[in-house]
Structures are given as C-alpha cells and as structure tokens.
Design a protein around this motif. Sequence first.
Motif, PDB file in Angstrom:
ATOM      1  N   GLY A  56       6.073  15.801   4.032  1.00  0.00           N
ATOM      2  CA  GLY A  56       5.541  15.250   2.895  1.00  0.00           C
ATOM      3  C   GLY A  56       4.027  14.379   3.204  1.00  0.00           C
ATOM      4  O   GLY A  56       2.881  14.448   2.606  1.00  0.00           O
ATOM      5  N   ASP A  57       4.561  13.342   4.170  1.00  0.00           N
ATOM      6  CA  ASP A  57       3.521  12.616   4.739  1.00  0.00           C
ATOM      7  C   ASP A  57       2.163  13.045   5.407  1.00  0.00           C
ATOM      8  O   ASP A  57       0.961  12.957   5.112  1.00  0.00           O
ATOM      9  N   GLY A 399       3.871  -6.755  -2.315  1.00  0.00           N
ATOM     10  CA  GLY A 399       2.697  -6.529  -1.717  1.00  0.00           C
ATOM     11  C   GLY A 399       3.043  -5.227  -0.766  1.00  0.00           C
ATOM     12  O   GLY A 399       2.235  -4.488  -0.506  1.00  0.00           O
ATOM     13  N   ASN A 400       4.350  -5.020  -0.405  1.00  0.00           N
ATOM     14  CA  ASN A 400       4.685  -4.009   0.349  1.00  0.00           C
ATOM     15  C   ASN A 400       4.669  -2.697  -0.276  1.00  0.00           C
ATOM     16  O   ASN A 400       4.365  -1.569   0.324  1.00  0.00           O
ATOM     17  N   GLY A 401       4.829  -2.780  -1.612  1.00  0.00           N
ATOM     18  CA  GLY A 401       4.593  -1.379  -2.492  1.00  0.00           C
ATOM     19  C   GLY A 401       2.958  -1.204  -2.720  1.00  0.00           C
ATOM     20  O   GLY A 401       2.605   0.019  -3.087  1.00  0.00           O
ATOM     21  N   TYR A 402       2.114  -2.116  -2.269  1.00  0.00           N
ATOM     22  CA  TYR A 402       0.755  -1.926  -2.802  1.00  0.00           C
ATOM     23  C   TYR A 402       0.060  -1.059  -1.436  1.00  0.00           C
ATOM     24  O   TYR A 402      -1.099  -0.645  -1.740  1.00  0.00           O
ATOM     25  N   VAL A 403       0.877  -0.938  -0.475  1.00  0.00           N
ATOM     26  CA  VAL A 403       0.155  -0.259   0.889  1.00  0.00           C
ATOM     27  C   VAL A 403       0.628   1.178   0.888  1.00  0.00           C
ATOM     28  O   VAL A 403       1.723   1.516   0.459  1.00  0.00           O
ATOM     29  N   GLU A 405       1.774   3.096   3.352  1.00  0.00           N
ATOM     30  CA  GLU A 405       2.643   3.387   3.925  1.00  0.00           C
ATOM     31  C   GLU A 405       4.276   3.405   3.518  1.00  0.00           C
ATOM     32  O   GLU A 405       5.192   3.851   3.697  1.00  0.00           O
ATOM     33  N   SER A 406       4.349   2.541   2.301  1.00  0.00           N
ATOM     34  CA  SER A 406       5.346   2.551   1.359  1.00  0.00           C
ATOM     35  C   SER A 406       5.648   3.897   0.543  1.00  0.00           C
ATOM     36  O   SER A 406       6.553   4.167  -0.072  1.00  0.00           O
ATOM     37  N   ARG A 407       4.399   4.717   0.489  1.00  0.00           N
ATOM     38  CA  ARG A 407       4.463   5.654  -0.463  1.00  0.00           C
ATOM     39  C   ARG A 407       4.519   5.564  -1.941  1.00  0.00           C
ATOM     40  O   ARG A 407       4.316   6.362  -2.736  1.00  0.00           O
ATOM     41  N   MET A 408       4.542   4.463  -2.508  1.00  0.00           N
ATOM     42  CA  MET A 408       4.665   3.948  -3.786  1.00  0.00           C
ATOM     43  C   MET A 408       3.184   4.364  -4.346  1.00  0.00           C
ATOM     44  O   MET A 408       3.140   4.578  -5.582  1.00  0.00           O
ATOM     45  N   PRO A 409       2.246   3.745  -3.615  1.00  0.00           N
ATOM     46  CA  PRO A 409       0.636   4.232  -4.305  1.00  0.00           C
ATOM     47  C   PRO A 409       0.694   6.029  -4.548  1.00  0.00           C
ATOM     48  O   PRO A 409      -0.088   6.203  -5.460  1.00  0.00           O
TER      49      PRO A 409
END
Length: 547
Positions: A56-57, A399-403, A405-409
């Motif tokens: 997926g990435d 902030g970790n969710g805003y990058v 790499e977290s896949r959240m964006p």
Amino acid sequence: MPTHLVTNQVPELVGYDAANTPSILDAVHRAGADHILDELHRIGRLAGSAEAIQWGDRAEANPPTLRTHDRYGNRIDEVDYDPAYHHLMTEAVGFGLGGTPWTQSTPNPHFVRAVKMAVWSQVDAGHSCPISMTYGAVPALRANPELAALYEPGLTSTTYDPGLRPPQSKAGLLAGMSMTEKQGGSDVRANTTTATVTADGTYRITGHKWFTSAPMCDVFLVLAQAPGGLSCFLVPRILPDGTRNTFALQRLKDKLGNRSNASSEVEYDNTVGWLVGDEGRGVRTIIEMVNMTRLDCTLGSASGMRNGVAQAAHHANHRTAFGATLIDQPLMRNVIADLAVEAEAATSVGLWLADLTDKSAAGDADADALRRISLAVSKYYVCKRAPIHAAEALECLGGNGYVEESRMPRLYREAPLMSIWEGSGNVAALDALRAMAKQPETLTAFLDEVKLASGADAHLDHAISDLENQFIDFDSLQHRARRVVGQMAQVLQGSLLVRYGNPAVADAFTVSRLGHDHGDVFGTLPTGVDTAAIVERVTPKLENRQG
C-alpha cells in the motif's frame, strides 16, 4: 548520539490480524457465515502484515503514469502502475472481491464478499475502486443477456490478468464506468456525449467524459445520448478483432485522495459500443452498478473509521504523557470510545446492507424495498461522518499523526471521497426522498424494521417517534432532507446496535446520538458509559511484530 536516544515512541501497528475485530466477527456469527472464518483470518493476517502494508505504501508513493503514445508515435493511451499495485489487485481479485459473488452458489455470497472487502480494503483504498466497479457491473450488464454471457465469465473470475488484450482471450476482466461530464457532474441527464447506431447494430460514441477511474479496465459502462434518449453502453478497450477502440486519455486527475489508482478524462471519437438495456433507459440500467458501488462506499467509510480508531487506540496504549499512558487518561479514553462507537455503528449497518443484498438477489421483494431506501440513507450519513472521524483519529496521534509516515494523512485525504463518489451528500439524501415518493412501501419497510427494537431502549423509542413526525409536512421535506435522512440513519444504526450489537456500544450510541447527550466533536460521551469495554473492542492485538 546520546542526545538522540528515542523514547516514548509507539511501535508501528504491524503484525496483527485485521479481521480480529469484534464488530466484524459478531456480524459473521450473526449471518451464519462462520464457514468463512479461516479464509477471513488469512486475509486479516495478510492485511496486517508488513508485506501488504508496504504494498500500500509503495503504490501510494509511486502514482500511476500516463503514456499517450509509444516510442514510434502510435496512440496507445495506457497507464503504468507500480508493481505493488498489481500485488494488491492480484490479492483482491483472488479473494473474490470483484464480480465473483454473482455466480457463487455458496451461502450469502454478497455478505461474505462485503466482510472480506471490509478487512482487505484498509491496506489501500485506491485499488478498491476497479474492484468495486467490477462487482457492480455484472448486474447492470445482465440487461443485455448476450453481452452478459460473453463478458460475465471474465468479470466473475478470481484471476487478475492485467494488460490490454481482447477480452475473450483473458483469464479475468475488470470493469469501469464513464458517466459524468464537465457540464453535468451528478446530473447525468445533462450529458452531451452522443451515440449513433450503425448498420451492424453497434453504436458509435463521441464525447468527453470528465471522470473515468481506473482507465486500464477492460470494459466500461458508458452513458451517452442515443436517438431514444440517455442510454447505457458497453465499451471495451480492445475490440473483438484485437484492434484498439478509440479511448483517448487526455490527462490523469490530480486528486485530493488516493494516488495509487488513476482517474482520468477520456475522449470518445467514433468509439464502438454495444447497447445495454433499452434506449432511453440508461440511468435505470446503470443504477444497478451504482447501487453496488454505493454499498461499497458505505463499507469503505466504515473500514476507514475502523482503521483510524485502531491506529488511535494502538497509539494511546503505548504513549505516555503527563505522567500516565494516554489510554488511562479519562478524556482520551472518552475520545477513542466515541470514535469506536461511530465505527461500530457504521460497520453494523454496512454489513447489514450486504446481508440484505443477498436476500434481494434471491428475489425477496420486502428485502429489496428495505435495501432501496436504507442504502441511500446510510450512504449519505456514514460517508458524511468519515471525514470528521478521520480528523479526530489523526489528532489522537498528535504531531506524529500529521506526518505522512503515520499514514493518517492518507486516511484523512481519502475520507471525503466516499461522500462524493456515486453522488454527493445532497444527491444521496434526495435519492432517499425519491424512494419514499416513488415507492412508499420503502418508508413503511424502513419504519417497520427500526421498530423491531421498540421497547428495548427509551432513547431509541423517542427517536423513532420524533422521526415519524418528520413526515407530516411533505412540502418542506426537500429543504429538510439532510436533517431527516440523517435522523433516519441514526435511528437505523441505533436499532441495529440495540438488537444485535455489544451492549456497551449500543448504550453509548443511543444515549449520545439519539438521546442528544453529545457535543459537536468526538470525545463528549456522557458519564456512565463503559468506555473501557468499548476501547478494548477496537484495540488491535499484535500477534507477530515481524509481520
């Protein structure tokens, strides 16, 4: 460097069974589909593995590219995908997520497909698009039995066979649809693309389509204006004699959401097509496909919610702040429990609709009427809730969710799509009203269904009574469509949870959504709700950190 010692960071959520989710497993047991559990858990373990997550990435990081011409200057109109995309498609088709249910004789094939789709689609949203359209194309194509006999074996295959070749020479086929135009959007009756019949009974189609997703599909259902009015046509990329049909890709869309799948603008210029259904009945014909993809929109939004709250719960269980693990802090537990309630309600109604699809496909007229209105209602509401759910789940990671790499964006950007695809929120809400007006039995069936839980919960009883009062004044109903249809969706979800759901989740839903003891944002569940039990249901259980 000693200054770069990494502490208090959350381990990646990988090496788990994505099917090991109570809301999914409860629905499987309830539908009497325990025979699929072994396969479902195999899909779930793959979906939660490092390998599939990396597919997926990579598919997302390496978007498809358009090649309009080959090296010699010949027009080819092809789209190249990253190999990871083909891995995803191979698995999805192999799981039977395309048109396979339409020819299966096994019990509840549409429900089984929906459950597997719900688990697998969290790996990557983009490749679900051609899978969903292939699923929806089969019942629409049956309006022309000769074409169905020709193409259905490929559309229902479990073999992924990419590349542009004559359809009858391929082990498996994919279908897309080409409906909207610049001037019309959802108003397809404003389409200007034309279709002219020829002496051999085929049609020649000319016009410009504004959104055509997955342009490397083998065949497309296309709307065009024939002499008898707006009609539906089957347009193959490769004609039976092996020559390329005119299918000129003007550009790929630069979308907000997923990058793994291509969406395009297409020019038809004397393109060969075959009539599906009768002239002038194009909308009625293609609505069979649209209804299936609307079901997948509901399921897709629910899958995004489950994925988001799983990431949030995983993070909160491993991150400490202000002297305590986040999950042990009451306000964070309130937020995650509230997100979990929303995800479970969406999952419950999505899989219930899939079960109704089986009954409807078997000829149950009552199930068909109930599904007709409930699908429009749920597509409107569940898909509307997805973006705000994704935003709150992302915020749980800070902030970790805003990058990226977290896949959240990625989850956040994708969330609005389901509300737009197959008709915006207004279109879905008005479609629910249209069902009530043209088929009054649909509203009767809906109210009878939600009342099956009467007497079990005071909040639900009051909400049903209030909902019935909304239909006294029909003159202003269109103005109030969003409010009324939203109420219908909440009452339906509440009734399903009260009858079949986890008691803690059902109580939290009815007191907050139906009892109106809920704020404008997630995390405002009232006191007395068993947040710990609700959070436990959505916290992923890591089985193998190595994937």
